[in-house]
Design a protein around this motif. Structure first.
Motif, PDB file in Angstrom:
ATOM      1  N   ILE A 161       4.300   0.684   7.926  1.00 26.87           N
ATOM      2  CA  ILE A 161       2.509   0.481   7.519  1.00 26.87           C
ATOM      3  C   ILE A 161       2.157   1.046   6.389  1.00 26.87           C
ATOM      4  CG2 ILE A 161       0.139   1.268   8.506  1.00 26.87           C
ATOM      5  CD1 ILE A 161       1.788   2.766  11.129  1.00 26.87           C
ATOM      6  N   PRO A 162       2.340   0.358   5.167  1.00 28.44           N
ATOM      7  CA  PRO A 162       2.558   0.730   3.502  1.00 28.44           C
ATOM      8  C   PRO A 162       0.958   0.878   3.267  1.00 28.44           C
ATOM      9  CG  PRO A 162       3.415  -1.287   3.979  1.00 28.44           C
ATOM     10  CD  PRO A 162       2.660  -1.492   5.203  1.00 28.44           C
ATOM     11  N   MET A 219      -9.687   2.545   1.337  1.00 32.04           N
ATOM     12  CA  MET A 219      -8.166   2.737   2.162  1.00 32.04           C
ATOM     13  C   MET A 219      -8.053   4.326   1.893  1.00 32.04           C
ATOM     14  SD  MET A 219      -6.335  -0.009  -0.984  1.00 32.04           S
ATOM     15  CE  MET A 219      -7.371   0.897  -2.302  1.00 32.04           C
ATOM     16  N   GLU A 268      -6.038   5.950   5.467  1.00 33.78           N
ATOM     17  CA  GLU A 268      -5.060   7.105   4.913  1.00 33.78           C
ATOM     18  C   GLU A 268      -5.319   8.244   6.013  1.00 33.78           C
ATOM     19  OE1 GLU A 268      -1.672   6.607   3.546  1.00 33.78           O
ATOM     20  OE2 GLU A 268      -2.959   3.955   4.581  1.00 33.78           O
ATOM     21  N   PHE A 293      -5.573  -1.618   9.578  1.00 35.04           N
ATOM     22  CA  PHE A 293      -5.321  -1.475  10.708  1.00 35.04           C
ATOM     23  C   PHE A 293      -6.597  -1.147  11.803  1.00 35.04           C
ATOM     24  CE2 PHE A 293      -5.453   3.136   8.946  1.00 35.04           C
ATOM     25  CZ  PHE A 293      -5.861   3.864   9.964  1.00 35.04           C
ATOM     26  N   THR A 297      -2.673   0.006   3.934  1.00 31.64           N
ATOM     27  CA  THR A 297      -2.531  -1.712   5.018  1.00 31.64           C
ATOM     28  C   THR A 297      -4.092  -1.307   5.338  1.00 31.64           C
ATOM     29  OG1 THR A 297      -0.762  -1.598   4.073  1.00 31.64           O
ATOM     30  CG2 THR A 297      -1.386  -2.806   5.720  1.00 31.64           C
ATOM     31  N   GLN A 308       5.657   1.236  -0.745  1.00 31.06           N
ATOM     32  CA  GLN A 308       3.977   0.504  -1.533  1.00 31.06           C
ATOM     33  C   GLN A 308       3.452   0.458  -1.582  1.00 31.06           C
ATOM     34  OE1 GLN A 308       5.050  -3.504   0.725  1.00 31.06           O
ATOM     35  NE2 GLN A 308       7.297  -3.545   0.097  1.00 31.06           N
TER      36      GLN A 308
END
Length: 272
Positions: A168-169, A84, A88, A174, A172, A69
């Protein structure tokens, strides 16, 4: 007279905007697994060319595009995309460094064995890390890598990373504290397994060095360099040969612990 058939100019394909949008999402999805490939042992070793690692990351991202997603193009082109992207990269690097810390247990064990045996000066460039390390450390490190690949541990690690896109799309948020706690715990496990690998050999070498000290003290004519060093070197080679099966079992447990730690990290991050 037959009507003339007209064709649209250009090659039938996706619109340029759709290609750019797909490329943007593809590059974003490649950040996590690409960072993991760079930081993980075996994949990120110095003897693996950079071009191979890039192509590996590109190939591993292909199945991700079918089930992950991904954020919308509007979100990826907004200022919030910086957070984001960094998230990642940090997640992939943390997963790769977690395995690297566990694999460093073999280097620690080899360094202590070499120092106790008087082989600390016998060092050369490690092909995996590019740094100078004792020969025994390189022997144990390469043996651990071979066992990791032979037991399909690299495939399990890649499977965990690909499954993380489901739990963990990408994009997302965290808790970064979980990554720090996992790294600290991995450091403790590294020293624990390093002690387990080196303790049988180091314990015997300690007794041998004590015996050599007593002998050279009682018989000063026996030079420690002409008598003690060859004896210590021979005992070390014999211990490494005889202890190879037991050391292999310890390495197998080390690999299991590293895979479990990677799985636990992704599970904790997914659960928040």
């Amino acid at each position: 007279m037959n009507d003339l058939i007209t064709y649209d100019a250009g090659i039938p394909s996706m619109a340029l905007t759709e290609v750019l949008d797909f490329s943007l999402q593809y590059l974003f999805a490649m950040l996590r697994v690409g960072a993991f490939v760079i930081a993980a042992p075996v994949f990120g070793a110095k003897f693996v060319p950079l071009q191979v690692r890039i192509m590996m990351a590109v190939g591993l991202t292909i199945p991700v595009m079918s089930y992950a997603q991904l954020p919308s193009v509007e979100a990826l082109t907004s200022p919030s995309a910086i957070g984001m992207i960094l998230g990642e990269i940090v997640l992939g690097l943390s997963a790769g460094l977690l395995l690297t810390i566990f694999f460093s247990a073999a280097v620690v064990a080899g360094d202590r064995i070499a120092t106790t045996a008087g082989l600390g000066f016998a060092a050369q460039v490690d092909p995996a890390t590019g740094s100078t390390a004792p020969v025994i450390s390189q022997l144990l490190s390469l043996g651990l890598m071979v066992l990791f690949v032979a037991s399909d541990g690299h495939l399990v690690a890649l499977r965990i990373m690909l499954d993380s896109y489901i739990y963990i799309p990408p994009g997302t948020a965290f808790d970064f504290e979980l990554l720090m706690q996992a790294g600290i715990a991995a450091g403790g496990e590294m020293f624990l397994y390093g002690a387990k690998l080196m303790m049988p050999v180091v314990a015997v070498l300690l007794l041998v060095n004590m015996g050599i000290g007593v002998i050279t003290r009682s018989a000063p004519q026996l030079n420690i360099f002409s008598f003690g060093f060859p004896l210590t070197l021979g005992v070390t080679m014999v211990l490494l040969y005889l202890g190879a099966p037991i050391m292999g079992m310890a390495m197998d447990k080390l690999l299991d612990a590293s895979i479990d730690a990677l799985m636990q990290l992704m599970t904790e991050v997914a659960n928040g």
